[in-house]
Each structure stands twice: as C-alpha cells, then as structure tokens.
Design an enzyme around this catalytic site. Structure first.
Site, PDB file in Angstrom:
ATOM      1  N   GLU A   1      10.330 -25.719  19.898  1.00 20.67           N
ATOM      2  CA  GLU A   1      10.928 -24.397  19.677  1.00 20.67           C
ATOM      3  C   GLU A   1      11.154 -23.709  21.008  1.00 20.67           C
ATOM      4  O   GLU A   1      10.320 -23.792  21.903  1.00 20.67           O
ATOM      5  CB  GLU A   1       9.987 -23.512  18.853  1.00 20.67           C
TER       6      GLU A   1
ATOM      7  N   ASP B   1       4.318 -25.283   1.969  1.00 22.64           N
ATOM      8  CA  ASP B   1       4.599 -25.736   3.323  1.00 22.64           C
ATOM      9  C   ASP B   1       6.117 -25.743   3.377  1.00 22.64           C
ATOM     10  O   ASP B   1       6.758 -26.634   2.816  1.00 22.64           O
ATOM     11  CB  ASP B   1       4.050 -27.142   3.561  1.00 22.64           C
ATOM     12  N   HIS B   2       6.692 -24.735   4.025  1.00 22.74           N
ATOM     13  CA  HIS B   2       8.137 -24.557   3.857  1.00 22.74           C
ATOM     14  C   HIS B   2       8.949 -25.725   4.432  1.00 22.74           C
ATOM     15  O   HIS B   2      10.094 -25.911   4.064  1.00 22.74           O
ATOM     16  CB  HIS B   2       8.605 -23.216   4.432  1.00 22.74           C
TER      17      HIS B   2
ATOM     18  N   ASP C   1      -3.108  -1.242  -3.673  1.00 21.59           N
ATOM     19  CA  ASP C   1      -3.915  -1.296  -2.465  1.00 21.59           C
ATOM     20  C   ASP C   1      -4.989  -2.348  -2.703  1.00 21.59           C
ATOM     21  O   ASP C   1      -5.887  -2.156  -3.519  1.00 21.59           O
ATOM     22  CB  ASP C   1      -4.538   0.078  -2.198  1.00 21.59           C
ATOM     23  N   ILE C   2      -4.886  -3.434  -1.965  1.00 23.96           N
ATOM     24  CA  ILE C   2      -5.752  -4.579  -2.259  1.00 23.96           C
ATOM     25  C   ILE C   2      -7.225  -4.202  -2.129  1.00 23.96           C
ATOM     26  O   ILE C   2      -8.081  -4.732  -2.825  1.00 23.96           O
ATOM     27  CB  ILE C   2      -5.402  -5.767  -1.326  1.00 23.96           C
TER      28      ILE C   2
ATOM     29  N   LYS D   1      12.890 -28.005   3.179  1.00 23.16           N
ATOM     30  CA  LYS D   1      14.104 -28.173   3.983  1.00 23.16           C
ATOM     31  C   LYS D   1      14.930 -29.327   3.430  1.00 23.16           C
ATOM     32  O   LYS D   1      14.399 -30.375   3.069  1.00 23.16           O
ATOM     33  CB  LYS D   1      13.735 -28.439   5.453  1.00 23.16           C
TER      34      LYS D   1
ATOM     35  N   HIS E   1       2.930 -28.778   8.914  1.00 20.05           N
ATOM     36  CA  HIS E   1       4.309 -29.269   8.936  1.00 20.05           C
ATOM     37  C   HIS E   1       4.434 -30.690   9.490  1.00 20.05           C
ATOM     38  O   HIS E   1       5.054 -31.555   8.878  1.00 20.05           O
ATOM     39  CB  HIS E   1       5.200 -28.336   9.762  1.00 20.05           C
TER      40      HIS E   1
ATOM     41  N   ARG F   1       0.813  -1.214   0.000  1.00 15.79           N
ATOM     42  CA  ARG F   1       0.000   0.000   0.000  1.00 15.79           C
ATOM     43  C   ARG F   1       0.850   1.270   0.000  1.00 15.79           C
ATOM     44  O   ARG F   1       0.518   2.249  -0.643  1.00 15.79           O
ATOM     45  CB  ARG F   1      -0.917   0.003   1.224  1.00 15.79           C
TER      46      ARG F   1
ATOM     47  N   LYS G   1       5.885 -24.115  21.688  1.00 11.08           N
ATOM     48  CA  LYS G   1       6.755 -22.950  21.811  1.00 11.08           C
ATOM     49  C   LYS G   1       7.225 -22.826  23.257  1.00 11.08           C
ATOM     50  O   LYS G   1       6.597 -23.352  24.169  1.00 11.08           O
ATOM     51  CB  LYS G   1       6.002 -21.695  21.382  1.00 11.08           C
TER      52      LYS G   1
ATOM     53  N   LYS H   1       0.954 -20.102   3.903  1.00  8.78           N
ATOM     54  CA  LYS H   1       0.061 -20.572   4.944  1.00  8.78           C
ATOM     55  C   LYS H   1      -0.471 -19.384   5.726  1.00  8.78           C
ATOM     56  O   LYS H   1       0.137 -18.320   5.666  1.00  8.78           O
ATOM     57  CB  LYS H   1       0.795 -21.544   5.851  1.00  8.78           C
TER      58      LYS H   1
ATOM     59  N   ASP I   1      -1.204 -24.187  13.569  1.00  2.05           N
ATOM     60  CA  ASP I   1       0.026 -23.545  13.115  1.00  2.05           C
ATOM     61  C   ASP I   1       1.081 -24.564  12.688  1.00  2.05           C
ATOM     62  O   ASP I   1       1.854 -24.311  11.771  1.00  2.05           O
ATOM     63  CB  ASP I   1       0.573 -22.664  14.263  1.00  2.05           C
TER      64      ASP I   1
HETATM   65  C1  BG6 Z   1       5.776 -21.497  10.848  1.00  2.00           C
HETATM   66  C2  BG6 Z   1       4.932 -21.255  12.058  1.00  2.00           C
HETATM   67  O1  BG6 Z   1       5.011 -22.059   9.821  1.00  2.00           O
HETATM   68  O2  BG6 Z   1       6.827 -22.369  11.200  1.00  2.00           O
HETATM   69  C3  BG6 Z   1       5.766 -20.695  13.193  1.00  2.00           C
HETATM   70  O3  BG6 Z   1       3.885 -20.348  11.743  1.00  2.00           O
HETATM   71  C4  BG6 Z   1       6.947 -21.594  13.457  1.00  2.00           C
HETATM   72  O4  BG6 Z   1       4.975 -20.536  14.360  1.00  2.00           O
HETATM   73  C5  BG6 Z   1       7.697 -21.881  12.173  1.00  2.00           C
HETATM   74  O5  BG6 Z   1       7.780 -20.944  14.381  1.00  2.00           O
HETATM   75  C6  BG6 Z   1       8.795 -22.890  12.394  1.00  2.00           C
HETATM   76  O6  BG6 Z   1       9.567 -22.964  11.223  1.00  2.00           O
HETATM   77  P1  BG6 Z   1      11.089 -23.351  11.284  1.00  2.00           P
HETATM   78  O7  BG6 Z   1      11.507 -23.390   9.847  1.00  2.00           O
HETATM   79  O8  BG6 Z   1      11.782 -22.291  12.078  1.00  2.00           O
HETATM   80  O9  BG6 Z   1      11.142 -24.679  11.955  1.00  2.00           O
END
Ligand code: BG6
Length: 495
Positions: free
Chosen positions: A220, A181-182, A89-90, A186, A244, A46, A344, A152, A239
């Site tokens: 974490e 989904d990152h 601006d969406i 990895k 994941h 924006r 966490k 996500k 989350d």
């Molecule tokens: C994200 C979550 O998808 O993954 C976060 O929303 C989390 O809450 C994170 O901390 C963890 O990713 P990574 O790559 O640090 O293990």
C-alpha cells in the site's frame, strides 16, 4: 429480490466504516435490485439524530463514496424512507430498549419471518457488551432469522479471539455468526475458486512437483493516516497477515472441495492453516522481517514518518511492514516456500499472488538465445489491476532463434464491460441470503492466530533496534529482499 423482509441494525451507524463502505454498499444493492422488498436500515450511535438528519448524512456518504457516483434523485427518494436512526449508548444498557422497540415496530409492519441483522461496525472492545445486551433484551432468540456480523479485528491475539468466540457461542449458534474478512468479498479473490476448481488445466500442476515457490504481496502507498490510535496496538502482522494474507494463502493452498458448500470450503481452508509449520522462537529472525516507515517523499510531497503520525508513540515499536516465509507441511506443498509481504507507505499499491513454476528440466537453447530466460510464472493480480497473467517463453519474431518471456493475459477490463461490485456489496448480500461461504469460521480465525502468535510474541518482547528502517515510497526494509534472495528468488511486481 425474493429475500425475506430484513432489518439491518448498524452499530457504529455514524462511524467511518458505515460512511465509506456499508451505506454505499446497501444503496447499490438497492439500485441493482438486490434488496428485499421490505427492509429497514437502522443506524445506531450515541449522538441523537432525527431520521431526517441521519438520512441526510447517509445521502452525503453515498454521494461521496459510492462506486456509482452521485445518487439519482428518484432512486434515492425510494430508498430514503427505509433509513432510520436509533440512539443507543452501548455503555447504557437501558438504551437497548429503544432499539428493541424500533425493531419490533418494523417486525410488526413487515411479517413474522423478518430477518434481523446486527452489524457491529464499532471498536472491538464493544463487541462483548453489545452481544450480551442483545441477548439480555431477547433480540437474538430466533436462530433462523437473527444474524450478527463482526468486523475485524477479531481478537487481539489467540487468547482474546478464543474468548470472543466463546462469548459469541454462548449467545449465537455458529450459523448466526458472520466474521468479516473483506478480502474474501473481492471479485478477483472469489475468482480464485473458479480459476482453480473450474479448470482442469492447472490442478495437475498445482503442487510441489511443479511449483517452486509462491508469493503473496499486498503493498500500500498510503500511511496509517488517522488510524494511528488503532494501528499502534496492531501492526502489519495483526492488521493484514493474520487475516487477509493468510486467507489468500488458504485459497492458493487448499485441497479441492467436493462441492461449493460453505462448510466444505471452510474445512478445506482450515486444513491449510493447521498444516502450516509453526515457528520455534529461534527460527523467527530468519523467517520473518519487520519494518517501520520513516518520512519520505511521495509525488513531490513530504510525508511523515510513522512515529510522528497522530496517535502513535514517538518511540513506537509497531511494525508497518512484515514479510514472512511459511511452509505448509503436507503432501501437496512439502518444501514449497510461501513468501508473504505487506506494508504501508510502499512504492506501489498492488495486491498480487505469484506462482513460480519450476524450471524446464533441461535447456536446449544456447545461452545467447535465452538472455532473458524466466521460468513460467502465473501472476494473479487482485487490485488495482484485475488480471491473471501467465508468463511463458516465446520465440521473438526474426531470423534468429531468440527467446523472450511473453504474457498470456486475462484482463477484467478488456474482457468484461460490467463494473465489479465492491466487496461489501457481495458480503452484505451474502449475510441477507444466509450464505457463510465468504466468512471466517471460528476455528479458522483461531488457527490463523495460533500461527502468527510466536512471531507477535517475539517481536513484542524484543524491541526493534533499527526502526524506522525503510523510507516512505520504497519497497520496505532491505532485510525483506534478503529474506527471499537467500533462497535465490526476488519479489515480483507487475510489469
Ligand atoms: C484493512 C486494514 O483491513 O485493510 C487496513 O485494516 C488496510 O490497514 C486495508 O489498509 C486494505 O484493504 P484494501 O481493500 O484497500 O486492500
């Protein structure tokens, strides 16, 4: 590289994800020679920025967050002219006209077959609006060369995930949709496929006859930090587990694909999710545990409880820890429990998958010789340590027959001297290459939601009376230990 010219449009171009992950990833792809010869990265947002000002912002981000540290001057000078800004601006449709013009400018400059990637790194409530506007301004019509990447969370529950899938499928074909989904990007997660399906050794053992149970643990140390606003409406189950951890479970549980084709692999994964035993409401309290952190001490510093974090309700019922025991109802896995946990503010940051094999059928050694007896165990450590270790019993050197467990270790650090790319580098390159293997298919996302919905619904309808129930810097609530101890096991950590 010999990729077609590419225009990379980033919605959320001034946002955190772009700063921390996307911009550094694109820059590293460029320095390693993976970007197409002609490309243009258009950040949108924006705020109004000149290209020059935006380039400075991106430079700062790359310098701060790239795994390779600060940029080299000459390299940056080459990359920089490809970075642009376009204010969109969406909530004001007309501003998409600017974007269209900008895209067309580069399309003309490049060539006919220019690919356009739209990356939605924005809050999920904007996904539908953006998709609709892209359609309206006819930016999505070239099926072969236009792709959309969705960050996500994909939906807030099963229903909203279905709605989003339906909306997207009115505008795009499934081949154009990249759901991120990152974790799948990895390095060590990708290696799961190699480990299982490029070796003959493990497959014969990879089933109920030899495996006693499986653990997937993603812990974490950090708290929610400044993401309280988002997290409060999500919780650990949404989350982390829905996406994941269940994806990791699929990689452990899937049948052997016949080839390394994106859809073949995604079929095999979705089969796992579909075979998972659904919970009846009355089974949830014995198979799922939730937790929320209270304040505590981490490395000599006091850290706040979840309920006092920014953006969090002071009576919040949101879980920051979840542990669940699942079963997969098929021939391979019948009766083998899969224990998943994540949270966490735990005592360690570590993602590991443990495969615990069954005990030997008959012990020939005396109790004295086997004081530290453990069953064979395979520990796949995803991060931060990148390793695979197989725990076996060995004779301790000496004049007596005394056994103790030792590790056979494959450690990335000791084995390779190359750096591993960030997940986002892998994934962005795959998008440009049109490879969907490491992305979630629509039916996969829905199957995962379907599985977790009964837990989510039960937890939301019943307030947890004992929150907060674990102190920062612990291993989570005691019930999580009990969940697994009831079956005679305990949670493993790396030695
Ligand atoms: C994200 C979550 O998808 O993954 C976060 O929303 C989390 O809450 C994170 O901390 C963890 O990713 P990574 O790559 O640090 O293990």
């Amino acid at each position: 590289s010999n990729l077609h010219p590419t225009i990379f449009v980033i919605f959320g171009g001034t946002g955190d994800l772009n700063k921390r992950k996307l911009a550094p990833a694109l820059y590293n792809l460029y320095t390693e020679g993976y970007m197409p010869e002609k490309y243009s990265i258009i950040g949108t947002g924006r705020t109004s920025f000149t290209d020059k000002k935006y380039q400075e912002e991106i430079l700062n981000s790359v310098n701060q967050f790239s795994r390779n540290g600060k940029v080299k001057k000459e390299q940056w000078a080459e990359f920089e002219p490809n970075v642009h800004y376009c204010s969109v601006d969406i909530s004001e449709e007309k501003t998409f006209e600017n974007l269209k013009k900008e895209i067309e400018k580069y399309q003309k400059e490049f060539e006919e077959k220019t690919q356009v990637v739209f990356y939605l790194a924005v809050a999920p409530n904007f996904f539908p609006l953006i998709a609709e506007c892209l359609k309206k301004y006819k930016l999505t019509e070239d099926e072969d060369n236009c792709r959309i990447v969705i960050e996500k969370p994909f939906g807030h529950d099963l229903e909203t995930a279905k709605e989003l899938n339906q909306l997207l499928s009115r505008i795009f074909t499934e081949k154009q949709i990249y759901r991120i989904d990152h974790y799948l990007g990895k390095e060590t997660v990708q290696n799961m496929m190699a480990f299982r399906f490029a070796n003959s050794l493990f497959e014969p053992l990879w089933n109920r006859n030899h495996i006693e149970h499986v653990q997937i643990s993603v812990t974490e140390q950090l708290g929610v930090g400044d993401r309280g606003g988002y997290y409060e409406g999500a919780g650990a189950l949404r989350d982390m587990i829905q996406n994941h951890l269940l994806q990791l479970l699929c990689l452990v549980g899937m049948e052997t694909p016949i080839n390394y084709d994106a859809d073949e692999i995604r079929h095999r994964k979705v089969e796992v999710l579909k075979a998972m035993r659904p919970f009846k409401p009355e089974e949830i309290s014995t198979n799922a545990v939730r937790g929320q952190y209270s304040k505590g001490w981490v490395e000599g510093k006091e850290v706040p409880s979840y309920r006092t974090e920014k953006g969090v309700d002071k009576n919040s019922n949101t879980e920051t820890f979840a542990a669940v025991k699942f079963f997969i109802d098929n021939w391979r896995w019948q009766g083998v429990p899969f224990y998943l946990r994540t949270g966490k503010r735990l005592n360690q940051t570590s993602s590991i998958i443990t495969i615990q094999f069954k005990d030997v059928p008959h012990h020939i050694f005396s109790a004295g010789a086997t004081e530290t007896w453990t069953q064979n165990r395979l520990i796949i450590s995803i991060q931060p340590e990148m390793s695979i270790r197989l725990q076996v019993q060995a004779k301790r050197p000496g004049l007596k027959m005394v056994l103790n467990p030792v590790d056979m270790v494959f450690d990335y650090k000791g084995t390779y001297d190359t750096d591993t790319p960030e997940a986002y580098e892998t994934l962005l390159l795959d998008v440009m290459n049109g490879d969907q293997t490491l992305f979630m298919r629509g039916d996969q996302v829905e199957a995962a939601w379907e599985l977790v919905m009964p837990i989510i619904n039960t937890w939301e309808s019943k307030k947890s009376l004992n929150f907060p129930n674990y102190p920062a810097d612990s291993w989570g609530p005691e019930e999580a230990e009990a969940l697994i101890a009831r079956d005679g096991f305990h949670w493993f950590t790396l030695p």
